[in-house]
Design an enzyme around this catalytic site. Sequence first.
Site, mmCIF file in Angstrom:
data_model
loop_
_atom_site.group_PDB
_atom_site.id
_atom_site.type_symbol
_atom_site.label_atom_id
_atom_site.label_comp_id
_atom_site.label_asym_id
_atom_site.label_seq_id
_atom_site.Cartn_x
_atom_site.Cartn_y
_atom_site.Cartn_z
ATOM 1 N N ALA A 176 0.839 -1.200 0.000
ATOM 2 C CA ALA A 176 0.000 0.000 0.000
ATOM 3 C C ALA A 176 0.874 1.250 0.000
ATOM 4 O O ALA A 176 0.632 2.194 -0.774
ATOM 5 C CB ALA A 176 -0.917 -0.007 1.220
ATOM 6 N N GLU A 195 9.862 3.658 6.417
ATOM 7 C CA GLU A 195 9.620 2.254 6.779
ATOM 8 C C GLU A 195 10.404 1.974 8.049
ATOM 9 O O GLU A 195 11.594 2.246 8.125
ATOM 10 C CB GLU A 195 10.078 1.343 5.630
ATOM 11 N N ASN A 203 4.161 -7.303 4.659
ATOM 12 C CA ASN A 203 3.511 -8.582 4.354
ATOM 13 C C ASN A 203 3.378 -8.797 2.861
ATOM 14 O O ASN A 203 3.282 -9.928 2.395
ATOM 15 C CB ASN A 203 2.114 -8.621 4.981
ATOM 16 N N THR A 204 3.328 -7.707 2.118
ATOM 17 C CA THR A 204 3.164 -7.840 0.674
ATOM 18 C C THR A 204 4.339 -8.621 0.093
ATOM 19 O O THR A 204 4.167 -9.469 -0.791
ATOM 20 C CB THR A 204 3.065 -6.443 0.030
ATOM 21 N N GLY A 208 2.037 -14.533 -1.424
ATOM 22 C CA GLY A 208 2.146 -15.100 -2.761
ATOM 23 C C GLY A 208 1.848 -14.111 -3.871
ATOM 24 O O GLY A 208 2.015 -14.432 -5.044
ATOM 25 N N GLY A 209 1.394 -12.922 -3.518
ATOM 26 C CA GLY A 209 1.136 -11.892 -4.531
ATOM 27 C C GLY A 209 -0.135 -12.129 -5.328
ATOM 28 O O GLY A 209 -0.366 -11.473 -6.344
ATOM 29 N N ASP A 429 0.653 -0.008 14.537
ATOM 30 C CA ASP A 429 1.032 1.376 14.884
ATOM 31 C C ASP A 429 0.090 2.408 14.257
ATOM 32 O O ASP A 429 -0.290 3.390 14.894
ATOM 33 C CB ASP A 429 2.451 1.710 14.388
ATOM 34 N N ARG A 484 -11.552 -18.916 4.129
ATOM 35 C CA ARG A 484 -10.411 -19.199 5.005
ATOM 36 C C ARG A 484 -10.831 -19.429 6.463
ATOM 37 O O ARG A 484 -10.220 -20.222 7.162
ATOM 38 C CB ARG A 484 -9.401 -18.059 4.930
ATOM 39 N N HIS A 591 -4.130 -12.039 8.908
ATOM 40 C CA HIS A 591 -4.614 -10.743 8.406
ATOM 41 C C HIS A 591 -5.622 -10.190 9.396
ATOM 42 O O HIS A 591 -6.516 -10.910 9.844
ATOM 43 C CB HIS A 591 -5.287 -10.947 7.045
HETATM 44 P P1 ADP Z 1 0.005 -3.350 3.337
HETATM 45 O O1 ADP Z 1 -0.287 -4.659 2.650
HETATM 46 O O2 ADP Z 1 -1.198 -2.706 3.869
HETATM 47 O O3 ADP Z 1 0.896 -2.489 2.525
HETATM 48 P P2 ADP Z 1 2.299 -4.377 4.711
HETATM 49 O O4 ADP Z 1 2.345 -5.274 5.880
HETATM 50 O O5 ADP Z 1 2.681 -4.986 3.392
HETATM 51 O O6 ADP Z 1 0.845 -3.754 4.650
HETATM 52 O O7 ADP Z 1 3.253 -3.129 4.944
HETATM 53 C C1 ADP Z 1 3.185 -2.309 6.078
HETATM 54 C C2 ADP Z 1 4.576 -1.776 6.377
HETATM 55 O O8 ADP Z 1 4.493 -0.699 7.303
HETATM 56 C C3 ADP Z 1 5.504 -2.819 7.004
HETATM 57 O O9 ADP Z 1 6.685 -2.924 6.240
HETATM 58 C C4 ADP Z 1 5.780 -2.258 8.403
HETATM 59 O O10 ADP Z 1 7.065 -2.556 8.891
HETATM 60 C C5 ADP Z 1 5.608 -0.767 8.183
HETATM 61 N N1 ADP Z 1 5.319 -0.008 9.423
HETATM 62 C C6 ADP Z 1 4.510 -0.402 10.435
HETATM 63 N N2 ADP Z 1 4.475 0.529 11.400
HETATM 64 C C7 ADP Z 1 5.285 1.555 11.010
HETATM 65 C C8 ADP Z 1 5.669 2.800 11.580
HETATM 66 N N3 ADP Z 1 5.238 3.171 12.781
HETATM 67 N N4 ADP Z 1 6.521 3.596 10.882
HETATM 68 C C9 ADP Z 1 6.997 3.199 9.678
HETATM 69 N N5 ADP Z 1 6.690 2.022 9.093
HETATM 70 C C10 ADP Z 1 5.830 1.202 9.735
#
Ligand code: ADP
Length: 653
Positions: A176, A195, A203-204, A208-209, A429, A484, A591
Site C-alpha cells: 500500500a 519504513e 507482508n506484501t 504469494g502476490g 502502529d 479461510r 490478516h
Molecule cells: P500493506 O499490505 O497494507 O501495505 P504491509 O504489511 O505490506 O501492509 O506493509 C506495512 C509496512 O508498514 C511494514 O513494512 C511495516 O514494517 C511498516 N510499518 C509499520 N508501522 C510503522 C511505523 N510506525 N513507521 C513506519 N513504518 C511502519
Amino acid sequence: MKKIAAILLGMTLVLGGCGGNGQTAATTAPESTESTTTAAETTAEETSAQGVYKAGTYTASAQGNNGPVELSVTFDEEKITEISIGKHGETTGISDAAFEKIPAAIIENQSLGVDTISGATYTSQAILDAVADCVTQAGGDAEALRAVAVEGGGEAEKAVLADSEVDVLVIGGGGAGLSAALSASQNGASVILVEKLSALGGNTFRCGGAFNTCDPERQKDIPMTEALSSTVEKVLAHEDVSEEHAKLKAEVQKQWDEYKASGNTMLFDTPEWHALQSIDAGDYEGNVELVRAFTSNTLDTLNWLSDNGVQWTDQVSTVVGALWNRSHQTPNNSGADIIAALETNATESGVDIYLDTKAEELLVEDGRVAGAVLTNSAGDKVTVKAKKGVIMATGGFSANVEMRVKYNKQWEDIGESLTTNNTPGATGDGIVMGEAVGANLVGMGWIQLMPLNSVSGGGISGYVNSSLYCNKEGKRFVAEDQRRDVLAEAVLAQTDKLFYIVCDQKEAELRGRTPEVMSYMVENGLVYSGDTIAELAENMGVPADALEETVKEFNELVKADKPDQFGRTTWENTIEVGPFYAPSFSPAVHHTMGGLEINSNAEVINTDGQVIPGFYAAGEVTGGIHGTNRVGGNAVPDALCFGKVAGEKAAGN
Ligand code: ADP
C-alpha cells in the site's frame, strides 16, 4: 542451486509466509502443530533478577528471499552469545555475506540495528527478524536492541531523515505504501516514504502476490461448470441485508440472466459479482460502497502495475479462500515481484525512502493532519511536515499479541498459542496513531487465520483447483475451496491442528515446480513424497489404506465435477501421476480485517463520520472491506488499489 532458489521463492511465498519447524535443525523443537516459532532448550529455569535474558537457546524462523530462514540464538543472562543458522533455501553465493556478517555484527555490537547487506537485503532482514523473535522469547527488548548503535557490520550508508517539509508523507513501505508513494509522485507531489524496518516489503513481500480481479482476457478459456453456477445462484438467493446490497444483487442478477441467455459456456465474472461474493464471504459486514469502489478498480490497478514493471502470468486460478477463478499470479508466485517493481519505480520517480525510520505520532494543525513525528535511523526524533497529506500504510496488527487479544471477537484463543506468518512490523502502529487523532475504527474484532501455514517447511501450490486436504487419519475433512475462516476452523478441530495437501507430479509441474525443485524439497524434508500413494502415506505417517481410499474418491469427484459431500464446487485435475507429494500445514494469524475507516477516496473518517483533512489510509491498516472474512487474493489488490487512489488524492488529483 541458484535456479532452485529462484523457483522456491514462489513456492514458499504463495503459501502465505513463514515456514515450519525444522526437521533437520539441531536446536529446533520437534514438529509442532501450533507454532512455527518455538522456544527450545531453555537451560535456565528462571530469569535472573538482574539478567536481561532468560538464558538458553531459542529457535525462530523468518521470511527470507526464498522462504523461511531458521536459526537458533543462545543467550546468557546478559547477552547474545551464539547464533546458529539452520534450515533455509537462500541462494548460495548471494546470501553468503549475510550469513557471515549479520550474526557476527549482532553479537559484536549486541544490537539489532545492524545494516542489511546490499544484494542480500531480504536474507539479512530474515536473520534480524528471527533473532528479534528469539530476543523476545528470551524476555529481552527487541525494539531497544534495534536502537543500539553499531560499529560496522553492514555496508550501505543508511539515509538519515532530518526535519523536512514535503507534499506527501507515506508511512509504511509495504504494497500500500509503495503504490501510494509511486502514484503521489507520478501525480506531481514530492514524497517521503518511511519504513520502520530495515527493508521494504511488509507482508506484501512475504505473500504469494495473488491478485483477484475480473479480467475477461485472462479468464476467457476457463469453463463455467454446473457446480460454479450453483455458487452464483446461492449468493444471489441471499436475503437483502441493506439497500446497497439489494441494489448490487439486482445488478448481478441482471448480468447473470444476460449471461445465461447468451449461451456463453465460459466463466461468468464481473466487478459486481466479485463485489457481491466478497460481501457474502465477509458475512455482510463489509461496506458495500467501498467494496464496489475496490472491485471496479482492480483491473485498472493491475494494468497500472503492469505499466510499472510488474509481470503477471496468463494463468488465472483460485488461491486458497478466493472462491472464484480470478487470482492472478506473478511469474514467481510472489509478492516480492510486486515490491521489487514498485521500489524501482518509486525510487526512479523521485520518492525519498528512509528505512529504519518509525513514525511515532501524527501532527494535527487546525484540524488537519499536517505531518508526523518520527524516530530516524540514528535514533533521533524528527518532524516531517506534509503540505498535501499523510498516507497511513502501516499494515495490520497480527504480530501484536496484545492487540489481537484486545480486539478479537472471532476465535476462542488468538494469543500466544498461535503463531503469525506476518512481518514483525505488523504491530498496529497506524491504528493507534490514527485513533489518537480521532479516526473511527471499524471491524477490529475480525482476524483471519491462514490455514496454509507450512509446518514441514515447503509447499507446492496455494491454489485450490486440484488440491486435496487430508488429516492425520488420511481423510478429507472440509471443502478445500471454502472460505479461510471455515478452513481454519476445520483444521483446528483435526488431530494436532495439522493437515496435509496431497498432490501429484502433474500439479507440481503446473505450478512451475521442476523435478529438480521437487527433489530439493524432498531431500531437505520440506515435503513428504512417495512413488505410490501408499509409500507417500507411510512417509507422512498416515494410514495407507485410508489415504488410498481418499485419493480414489477424490479422483471420482473430480471427474463428476459436482458439489461433493462438503460442498466443494471447484474441481480441475485428478491426483494420479506419481511421484506424489504432501507438505503439512497448520493455521497462523494472517490478516487483521479491521482498522481505520476510509471512504472510496481513501480519506480517513473520524468518529463523527467526517473526513479528517489531510489524512489518507490504504491497505491492511484500514477496515471496512473484508467484513468477518477476507477473500483470499483480495488483500494485495486492496492495498495496491487504495494505495494508488490515496496517492492520487493526496497529490491533489
Ligand atoms: P500493506 O499490505 O497494507 O501495505 P504491509 O504489511 O505490506 O501492509 O506493509 C506495512 C509496512 O508498514 C511494514 O513494512 C511495516 O514494517 C511498516 N510499518 C509499520 N508501522 C510503522 C511505523 N510506525 N513507521 C513506519 N513504518 C511502519
